[in-house]
Design a protein around this motif. Structure first.
Motif, PDB file in Angstrom:
ATOM      1  N   GLU A  44      46.964  22.554  24.006  1.00 54.83           N
ATOM      2  CA  GLU A  44      47.473  23.928  24.021  1.00 54.83           C
ATOM      3  C   GLU A  44      46.493  24.810  24.780  1.00 54.83           C
ATOM      4  OE1 GLU A  44      48.888  27.401  20.896  1.00 54.83           O
ATOM      5  OE2 GLU A  44      48.309  25.433  20.115  1.00 54.83           O
ATOM      6  N   TYR A  45      47.014  25.506  25.775  1.00 56.24           N
ATOM      7  CA  TYR A  45      46.179  26.384  26.601  1.00 56.24           C
ATOM      8  C   TYR A  45      46.633  27.829  26.433  1.00 56.24           C
ATOM      9  CZ  TYR A  45      45.007  22.158  29.357  1.00 56.24           C
ATOM     10  OH  TYR A  45      44.584  20.928  29.774  1.00 56.24           O
ATOM     11  N   ASP A  46      45.680  28.741  26.543  1.00 50.68           N
ATOM     12  CA  ASP A  46      45.993  30.160  26.677  1.00 50.68           C
ATOM     13  C   ASP A  46      45.603  30.533  28.114  1.00 50.68           C
ATOM     14  OD1 ASP A  46      46.430  32.836  26.467  1.00 50.68           O
ATOM     15  OD2 ASP A  46      44.647  33.243  25.240  1.00 50.68           O
ATOM     16  N   VAL A  47      46.604  30.684  28.958  1.00 51.55           N
ATOM     17  CA  VAL A  47      46.342  30.829  30.390  1.00 51.55           C
ATOM     18  C   VAL A  47      45.715  32.188  30.688  1.00 51.55           C
ATOM     19  CG1 VAL A  47      47.384  30.805  32.681  1.00 51.55           C
ATOM     20  CG2 VAL A  47      48.228  29.266  30.905  1.00 51.55           C
ATOM     21  N   LEU A  48      44.658  32.169  31.497  1.00 50.73           N
ATOM     22  CA  LEU A  48      43.919  33.375  31.869  1.00 50.73           C
ATOM     23  C   LEU A  48      44.112  33.650  33.355  1.00 50.73           C
ATOM     24  CD1 LEU A  48      40.580  32.424  30.063  1.00 50.73           C
ATOM     25  CD2 LEU A  48      42.278  34.073  29.249  1.00 50.73           C
ATOM     26  N   PRO A  49      43.940  34.897  33.770  1.00 49.94           N
ATOM     27  CA  PRO A  49      44.018  35.173  35.220  1.00 49.94           C
ATOM     28  C   PRO A  49      42.868  34.484  35.946  1.00 49.94           C
ATOM     29  CG  PRO A  49      43.316  37.132  34.015  1.00 49.94           C
ATOM     30  CD  PRO A  49      43.696  36.107  32.981  1.00 49.94           C
ATOM     31  N   PRO A  50      43.147  33.848  37.063  1.00 51.12           N
ATOM     32  CA  PRO A  50      42.077  33.156  37.777  1.00 51.12           C
ATOM     33  C   PRO A  50      41.434  34.028  38.860  1.00 51.12           C
ATOM     34  CG  PRO A  50      44.172  32.566  38.736  1.00 51.12           C
ATOM     35  CD  PRO A  50      44.470  33.583  37.657  1.00 51.12           C
ATOM     36  N   VAL A  51      40.233  33.635  39.254  1.00 51.79           N
ATOM     37  CA  VAL A  51      39.589  34.222  40.426  1.00 51.79           C
ATOM     38  C   VAL A  51      39.740  33.207  41.548  1.00 51.79           C
ATOM     39  CG1 VAL A  51      37.445  35.074  41.449  1.00 51.79           C
ATOM     40  CG2 VAL A  51      37.920  35.449  39.006  1.00 51.79           C
ATOM     41  N   VAL A  52      40.564  33.524  42.528  1.00 55.52           N
ATOM     42  CA  VAL A  52      40.822  32.578  43.616  1.00 55.52           C
ATOM     43  C   VAL A  52      40.145  33.036  44.913  1.00 55.52           C
ATOM     44  CG1 VAL A  52      42.612  31.417  44.970  1.00 55.52           C
ATOM     45  CG2 VAL A  52      42.996  31.890  42.543  1.00 55.52           C
ATOM     46  N   ASP A  53      40.228  34.341  45.194  1.00 54.91           N
ATOM     47  CA  ASP A  53      39.632  34.876  46.416  1.00 54.91           C
ATOM     48  C   ASP A  53      38.171  35.231  46.142  1.00 54.91           C
ATOM     49  OD1 ASP A  53      38.857  36.253  48.665  1.00 54.91           O
ATOM     50  OD2 ASP A  53      40.616  37.576  48.723  1.00 54.91           O
ATOM     51  N   ALA A  54      37.266  34.530  46.842  1.00 55.09           N
ATOM     52  CA  ALA A  54      35.835  34.766  46.611  1.00 55.09           C
ATOM     53  C   ALA A  54      35.463  36.227  46.881  1.00 55.09           C
ATOM     54  CB  ALA A  54      35.002  33.847  47.503  1.00 55.09           C
ATOM     55  N   ARG A  55      36.193  36.880  47.766  1.00 51.94           N
ATOM     56  CA  ARG A  55      35.872  38.278  48.083  1.00 51.94           C
ATOM     57  C   ARG A  55      36.083  39.198  46.878  1.00 51.94           C
ATOM     58  NH1 ARG A  55      39.116  36.322  51.950  1.00 51.94           N
ATOM     59  NH2 ARG A  55      38.332  36.004  54.061  1.00 51.94           N
ATOM     60  N   ARG A  56      36.910  38.742  45.956  1.00 54.07           N
ATOM     61  CA  ARG A  56      37.201  39.581  44.783  1.00 54.07           C
ATOM     62  C   ARG A  56      36.411  39.145  43.559  1.00 54.07           C
ATOM     63  NH1 ARG A  56      43.354  40.610  43.957  1.00 54.07           N
ATOM     64  NH2 ARG A  56      42.376  42.141  42.610  1.00 54.07           N
TER      65      ARG A  56
END
Lengths: 168, 802
Positions: free
Chosen positions: B144-156
């Motif tokens: 069971e996962y609680d999905v979190l917002p990811p950091v994909v763009d290194a600039r952000r």
């Protein structure tokens, strides 16, 4: 979960019959490597792209990772271990790869040897374009392909000279 | 200086390597000792290892890039009749193994306990009767996962509201890893302020993957009775691994034997320790049986060490007449979820500060900022390692951008600014001491081989016809062979190499190496070094490597370090044996050692060459009954640990010719000329082969390869149908040449070559693509120059790939 149903069959590899007992889903590559112990056939991607697992089925190159062992029943399978002659003498393609430095890490090599053996059996004197296209289904990360292309031409020359037979 | 001309097709078809009768006893073209087994299918790779009672592991991986782990229910998997064990992060916590140190003083999760931080991260490990059952059982694990917002763009990644990826680290409130700089900022700013011309360019070196044809794997065999762990691994660094296992897992080092069998390509991918290896060990301890784990191709591409992922801003300052004064750059480095990059401790951006290139600059300065993102960790190698590839790409692109600004020929601009031969050893603006170089000679040779003037003439005509023909030049200087222990270590281990040489009574020899071949042909090259030094035929020298119980300590093979470091060790240990042989020969010939003279293979009395003893005769005498001189023991062997005094600086001049289809944007590499200088050449056949491979790597990176992610952090390069690597169709007929400028500080003058072509070729290809697109007014196009991206550039949209 119940145990898987096993199929008893005989795989003919390099002219030798090998009785195996395998589930229907067992890949031919796994049967060759792990049930029969012929580990010269390598597995690089298991999705049919890299060509490392190429073997000959009745003389035609196939990807043994895309085929079930049970489907190979009744066919003549040739692996890299079957390329050399009965006394261990190398076939023309093997000789050429060694002479022309057509390999480095050796992992893709068996797949190339099988592909090229079949290629030259069908077309004994391929043009440069035919060679390049003929090996384009096999990936190599070490050689940059140049010496592999040279090896194919060299193998063709060896075969023409009668110095090597296009086995099988 | 020697040279070869490019071989024609007919010549290539002949045998380039010396056959047995005319083989070199030492340096020269020699067929490889490895090949007889490989061409018969008798290589012995990791997945060929089969032990009695062996079980098989499979890894459950996260489908999400960033999620909190709520629960892991393994009960159904454990009930599977073929399953012997299921290991989770919780289980590893109890063993203090859920987290492990990385090669960059960070920690990484072996199996997730709190969160998953990239798609493909390891969550649970199943041990079963066979691989099929193990994979079936993965399907039975309920996570069971609680999905979190990811950091994909290194600039952000450093934005204030960015999700904090590494909340496992105490006090961590952002995704910042490090800031690092090299060079003199004030001096560089001063030069830029007074320069006639300053040009700048943003460029991306995209995330790529080494993708060796053999994936990674391990077979762990723990013997509970004597407490000994035998661990077969796809590793480029068996000794470093053993020491790290001892430090982390608490198994005494003498009870760990790491064996690297034949390795199906490494390219840096097999430097680190992966969670699967550790889980195989734990699985073996838990079940009391050997456990094999071999990843599949998607696991390899999605979770193991990537390379590059540098977002760079370059600036170059020059006089109006084309004198380059300074280079300045800021880099944002995407290190993924754990900082697991393999770099010498003092250099978090590796050797990126070689970005001063091959030019005599007044000043240079760089800053590099490393950040965490929700992507796979790693960042090692993939030729070249240590960030030399990124550095060379930056400077060679910037020189071309400057050439465009000055409307000057890029070859001429380079020739005008090279470090001159008399300036070596050359102290560059960021702290390196370049050992030796003859840059202009190499450049002119490449221009000659290419027929550069004629190519430019042809290009002018092609442009008139509306054809898109491009000519790209790159000149690179690498820094390899890490490295001097006073400057360099990896996790505290100094970067020297051991070597042991023993001559048996009959004159045959065994040499034991600390480095590990992955296809480079060490069994041949190192035998040739001993042969050159002692005159023993290469076939009479057994090269032992890849087994920590059989070989001396050393840091392994990556960063083109085998020849610079272990090559030096082997030549010096051979000389030690030669000196001992001299003392014994003196006793045999009843001559004083100082009256003896060496000729390859024998000691003879000065002025009386008939009075001599061969190495084989001396070896037999050493083990026999000859009265030995005082202090000389009855054997012919030596050992050494080599600490290199400096790194080595191979260089080369590359010229690429491309044609772009104006209708589709397809880039075709028509010609590629590569002139390399790796110092003394041990086996030219092997050198050329390595260069060919590196050039194909360059074609891949420049035109095809990229590990991309979507906005949710899903990896878009997880198979060979998505991550495209070159086939024979995409590469031209390589035209290689060379010059020889020995390293003055290396015993045989060799510099290393394994990564040169991978370093030098991408800028040559991209420079050619940009040159071809000159009619569109473009100054830069980012890799990979795929048809779609080139087409977009032609439409005025040269977008970065990330």
């Amino acid at each position: 979960m119940s145990a898987e149903h096993l199929h008893d069959l005989t795989l003919t590899v390099n002219g030798v019959p090998h009785p195996v007992s395998v589930p229907a889903r067992r890949l031919l590559s796994d049967a060759l490597r792990h049930d029969i112990g012929l580990t010269g056939t390598h597995v690089g991607c298991e999705h049919g792209v890299c060509g490392c697992c190429t073997v000959l089925l009745d003389g035609q190159p196939v990807r043994s990772c895309l085929m079930f062992a049970v489907s190979a029943r009744g066919h003549e399978i040739t692996t890299v271990e079957g390329l050399a002659g009965p006394g261990g003498e190398l076939n023309a393609v093997q000789r050429a790869f060694q002479e022309c430095h057509g390999l480095q890490c050796g992992f893709c090599t068996p797949g190339f040897l099988m592909t090229v053996t079949a290629l030259l059996a069908e077309n004994p004197s391929p043009t440069e374009d035919e060679v390049v296209e003929g090996i384009s289904g096999n990936l190599c990360r070490c050689t940059g392909y140049q010496n592999i292309v040279a090896s194919v031409h060299r193998a063709a020359a060896l075969m023409t000279d009668g110095a090597g037979e296009p086995r099988p | 200086m020697t040279a070869v001309t490019p071989l024609t097709m007919t010549e290539r078809a002949a045998n380039p390597a010396a056959a047995a009768e005319d083989r070199p006893i030492g340096f020269g073209r020699l067929q490889r000792k490895e090949d007889p087994r490989f061409i018969r299918g008798k290589g012995h790779y990791l997945d060929d290892v089969t032990l009695p009672g062996m079980l098989h592991g499979a890894m459950l991986r996260s489908p999400y890039a960033h999620a909190r782990l709520i629960s892991v229910d393994t009960s159904a998997a454990l009930a599977h009749p073929g399953v012997h064990a299921v290991i989770t992060g919780k289980d590893l916590e109890g063993l203090n193994l859920a987290w492990a140190p990385t090669l960059s003083a960070d920690v990484m999760a072996i199996l997730a306990t709190d969160k998953v931080r990239f798609q493909g991260q390891e969550v649970a490990f199943v041990v079963a009767d066979d691989r099929y059952a193990a994979r079936d059982a993965l399907e039975l694990i309920d996570v069971e996962y609680d999905v979190l917002p990811p950091v994909v763009d290194a600039r952000r990644a450093l934005e204030p509201d960015a999700p904090v990826i590494r909340d496992d680290l105490e006090g961590r409130t952002d995704n910042h890893i490090f800031d690092w700089e090299a060079g003199d900022r004030a001096a560089t700013d001063e030069v830029f302020a007074r320069a006639d011309v300053v040009v700048s360019q943003d460029m991306v070196y995209p995330r790529v993957h080494p993708a060796p044809m053999e994936t990674c794997g391990a077979v762990a065999d723990y013997d509970a009775v004597d407490g000994k762990l035998t661990l077969y691994e796809t590793t480029q660094a068996p000794h470093a691994h053993r020491t790290l296992y001892a430090l982390v897992a608490g198994i005494p080092e003498h009870k760990i034997r790491v064996v690297a069998p034949d390795i199906g390509g490494g390219f840096g991918n097999k430097v680190g320790i992966y969670p699967g290896y550790v889980c195989a060990v734990v699985g073996s301890i838990v079940t009391g049986r050997p456990v094999k784990w071999v990843e599949d191709r998607s696991e390899n591409l999605m979770s193991t060490s990537f390379a590059r992922d540098y977002l760079m801003h370059g600036e170059i300052a020059a006089t109006r007449d084309g004198r380059i004064l300074a280079v300045r750059t800021n880099v944002l480095a995407d290190h993924g979820a754990f900082n697991a990059t393999a770099q010498p401790t003092k250099y978090p951006a590796g050797f990126f500060h070689i970005f001063t290139g091959s030019y005599d600059l007044e000043a240079a300065h760089c800053t590099v900022t490393g950040v965490y993102t929700n992507k796979a960790p790693g960042g090692v190698a993939y030729a070249c390692s240590f960030r030399v590839t990124e550095a060379v790409y930056l400077v060679e692109r910037m020189v071309d951008v400057l050439a465009a600004e000055l409307e000057m020929d890029p070859a001429e601009l380079r020739l005008r600014n090279f470090i001159r031969p008399e300036q070596f050893p050359y102290a560059n603006a960021t702290g390196w001491e370049y050992d030796s170089g003859e840059y202009e000679t190499a450049m002119r040779k490449a221009l000659d081989m290419a027929g550069y003037d004629e190519l430019r003439h042809e290009q002018a005509q092609a442009r008139e016809r509306g054809e898109l023909m491009g000519i790209g030049i790159a000149f690179f200087t690498e820094t390899v062979g890490a490295g001097p222990r006073k400057h360099m270590d990896i996790v505290g281990l100094g970067m020297g190499d051991g070597a042991e040489l023993r001559v048996h009574p009959t004159g045959k020899a065994v040499v034991r190496l600390s480095v590990q071949t992955q296809g480079q042909g060490h069994e041949t090259t190192f035998a040739q070094i001993v042969a050159e030094e002692l005159g023993i035929p290469p076939e009479d020298i057994e090269v032992v490597h890849g087994d920590t119980d059989q070989t001396p300590f050393g840091l392994g093979t990556y960063g083109s370090r085998s020849t610079p470091v272990s090559g030096a060790a082997v030549s010096l240990v051979s000389r030690k044996v030669r000196e001992k042989a001299k003392l014994i020969a003196g006793a045999m010939l009843e001559a004083r050692p100082e009256d003896l003279e060496w000729e390859k293979g024998r000691w003879f009395v000065k002025g009386d060459p008939e009075q001599s003893k061969t190495v084989a005769e001396i070896a037999m005498a050493a083990h026999g009954t000859v009265a030995l001189p005082e202090g000389v023991e009855g054997s012919l062997e030596a050992q050494i640990t080599y600490d290199p005094p400096n790194l080595t600086f191979p260089f080369g001049a590359y010229i690429c010719v491309v044609d772009i289809d104006p209708g589709t944007g397809v880039v075709k590499v028509r010609r590629f000329i590569a002139v390399d200088d790796c110092g003394t050449r041990i086996n030219p056949m092997i050198i050329e082969g390595q260069i060919h491979g590196g050039l194909a790597d360059g074609v891949g990176m420049a035109l095809m390869e990229m590990i991309a992610f979507d906005e949710e952090g899903n990896c878009l390069g997880g198979s060979f149908m998505d991550y495209l690597i070159p086939t024979a169709m995409e590469v031209p007929d390589w035209e290689t040449g060379h010059t020889v400028t020995p390293s003055p500080h290396h015993p045989i003058g060799a510099k290393g070559v394994g990564e040169s072509a991978t370093v030098g070729s991408p800028p040559a290809i991209v420079n050619a693509v940009v040159d071809a697109l000159q009619p569109f007014g473009l100054r830069h196009v980012d890799m990979p120059c795929t048809p779609a991206r080139v087409w977009a550039a032609m439409q005025g949209r040269p977008e970065p790939p990330v």
